[in-house]
Motif scaffolding. Sequence first.
Motif, PDB file in Angstrom:
ATOM      1  N   ALA A  82      -0.429   0.793 -19.119  1.00 27.93           N
ATOM      2  CA  ALA A  82      -1.132   2.031 -18.781  1.00 27.93           C
ATOM      3  C   ALA A  82      -1.758   1.947 -17.392  1.00 27.93           C
ATOM      4  N   VAL A  83      -2.341   0.800 -17.059  1.00 20.33           N
ATOM      5  CA  VAL A  83      -2.953   0.614 -15.741  1.00 20.33           C
ATOM      6  C   VAL A  83      -1.876   0.582 -14.649  1.00 20.33           C
ATOM      7  N   TYR A  84      -0.757  -0.050 -14.954  1.00 22.55           N
ATOM      8  CA  TYR A  84       0.386  -0.084 -14.022  1.00 22.55           C
ATOM      9  C   TYR A  84       0.817   1.338 -13.669  1.00 22.55           C
ATOM     10  N   ASP A  85       0.995   2.186 -14.685  1.00 30.27           N
ATOM     11  CA  ASP A  85       1.390   3.577 -14.453  1.00 30.27           C
ATOM     12  C   ASP A  85       0.329   4.312 -13.640  1.00 30.27           C
ATOM     13  N   GLN A  86      -0.950   4.060 -13.963  1.00 28.01           N
ATOM     14  CA  GLN A  86      -2.036   4.756 -13.282  1.00 28.01           C
ATOM     15  C   GLN A  86      -2.077   4.395 -11.799  1.00 28.01           C
ATOM     16  N   ILE A  87      -1.855   3.125 -11.491  1.00 26.05           N
ATOM     17  CA  ILE A  87      -1.853   2.704 -10.082  1.00 26.05           C
ATOM     18  C   ILE A  87      -0.712   3.378  -9.333  1.00 26.05           C
ATOM     19  N   LEU A  88       0.471   3.385  -9.923  1.00 24.01           N
ATOM     20  CA  LEU A  88       1.614   4.025  -9.268  1.00 24.01           C
ATOM     21  C   LEU A  88       1.345   5.508  -9.028  1.00 24.01           C
ATOM     22  N   ASN A  89       0.832   6.199 -10.027  1.00 27.53           N
ATOM     23  CA  ASN A  89       0.567   7.634  -9.878  1.00 27.53           C
ATOM     24  C   ASN A  89      -0.526   7.910  -8.854  1.00 27.53           C
ATOM     25  N   THR A  90      -1.532   7.039  -8.800  1.00 24.12           N
ATOM     26  CA  THR A  90      -2.640   7.240  -7.864  1.00 24.12           C
ATOM     27  C   THR A  90      -2.206   7.002  -6.419  1.00 24.12           C
ATOM     28  N   MET A  91      -1.262   6.082  -6.208  1.00 21.94           N
ATOM     29  CA  MET A  91      -0.796   5.773  -4.850  1.00 21.94           C
ATOM     30  C   MET A  91      -0.280   7.004  -4.125  1.00 21.94           C
ATOM     31  N   TRP A  92       0.475   7.822  -4.842  1.00 21.23           N
ATOM     32  CA  TRP A  92       1.152   8.963  -4.206  1.00 21.23           C
ATOM     33  C   TRP A  92       0.825  10.260  -4.927  1.00 21.23           C
ATOM     34  N   ARG A  93      -0.430  10.409  -5.358  1.00 21.82           N
ATOM     35  CA  ARG A  93      -0.813  11.615  -6.094  1.00 21.82           C
ATOM     36  C   ARG A  93      -0.791  12.841  -5.181  1.00 21.82           C
ATOM     37  N   SER A  94      -0.181  13.891  -5.666  1.00 21.12           N
ATOM     38  CA  SER A  94      -0.199  15.188  -4.980  1.00 21.12           C
ATOM     39  C   SER A  94       0.037  16.261  -6.028  1.00 21.12           C
ATOM     40  N   GLY A  95      -0.056  17.497  -5.605  1.00 22.08           N
ATOM     41  CA  GLY A  95       0.074  18.586  -6.555  1.00 22.08           C
ATOM     42  C   GLY A  95       1.370  18.587  -7.338  1.00 22.08           C
ATOM     43  N   ASP A  96       2.463  18.170  -6.691  1.00 19.75           N
ATOM     44  CA  ASP A  96       3.757  18.206  -7.375  1.00 19.75           C
ATOM     45  C   ASP A  96       4.339  16.811  -7.556  1.00 19.75           C
ATOM     46  N   ASN A  97       3.460  15.787  -7.542  1.00 22.49           N
ATOM     47  CA  ASN A  97       3.966  14.420  -7.578  1.00 22.49           C
ATOM     48  C   ASN A  97       3.175  13.577  -8.581  1.00 22.49           C
ATOM     49  N   ASN A  98       2.873  14.171  -9.758  1.00 19.20           N
ATOM     50  CA  ASN A  98       2.052  13.473 -10.734  1.00 19.20           C
ATOM     51  C   ASN A  98       2.854  12.598 -11.688  1.00 19.20           C
TER      52      ASN A  98
END
Length: 258
Positions: A82-98
């Motif tokens: 879960a933390v692995y996924d969260q880090i990846l998503n946070t790195m490149w978070r944008s409106g259409d990139n969740n």
Amino acid sequence: MKTLGERIADLRRERGITQENLAGIIGVSAQAISKWENNATMPDITLLPIIADTLGVTIDELFGIRRKVQEKLINCEETPKAVYDQILNTMWRSGDNNDFAERAKAQFAKNPYEHSGFVSEVAGAVYANKDIALTYLPSDKESLKLLENEDAAELLKMLSDKNVRLVLAYQFENPEKAFTASSVAAKVGISEEEAKDALEKLFACNMTTARDVDAGLEEMLRIYQAWGAYKMPLLLFPLLSLADSLAHFRENWYGFRG
């Protein structure tokens, strides 16, 4: 903050609905819709559920109220994933990139040497590949001191010894067992002297315990046992994983900012 009428207008336009279409669905005149959207009048409270349903939102959303979605609880054993996924998503978070994590994992699966990296202009960096996702906080100035750290250098030097790695693997697989240099040597296929040298290096780095016992011999017998097996998945395995990534480094980025 936008008014109710302005939110109705925004939602209507987003869905490509004309005032006339909306009026026909709800059962009012187009003039009534126009007055709502221009804040001249407000829709009757009994019409709010119908307006919300027509525009595909809840009444709260119609009023611009966003309620926090309760996060799905995860099994504690799934925390690393879960933390692995969260880090990846946070790195490149944008409106259409969740959903970056899912796409990145699919890409990493196809190309094991592909990775993702983000270097902050202020301090620190974030790095991820198929096996690891981590954030590093110190500044460049602080980080340069690591190159002068003799303890870290000694640890890396110790890990370059294959015999040390063989004994570490045995310890990790047998965390509760006590052993002597000769007994572990027989288990991992090295000489007693090589095993003793490896064990003393590990003892110096607090990776094993040692106690001398009187076995009725002319000299004391040293008994070893693994200590702090949790250090392996917490620190040692990630360190070796990063070392492997650096040893086989390729400029194959799936998302990079440096």
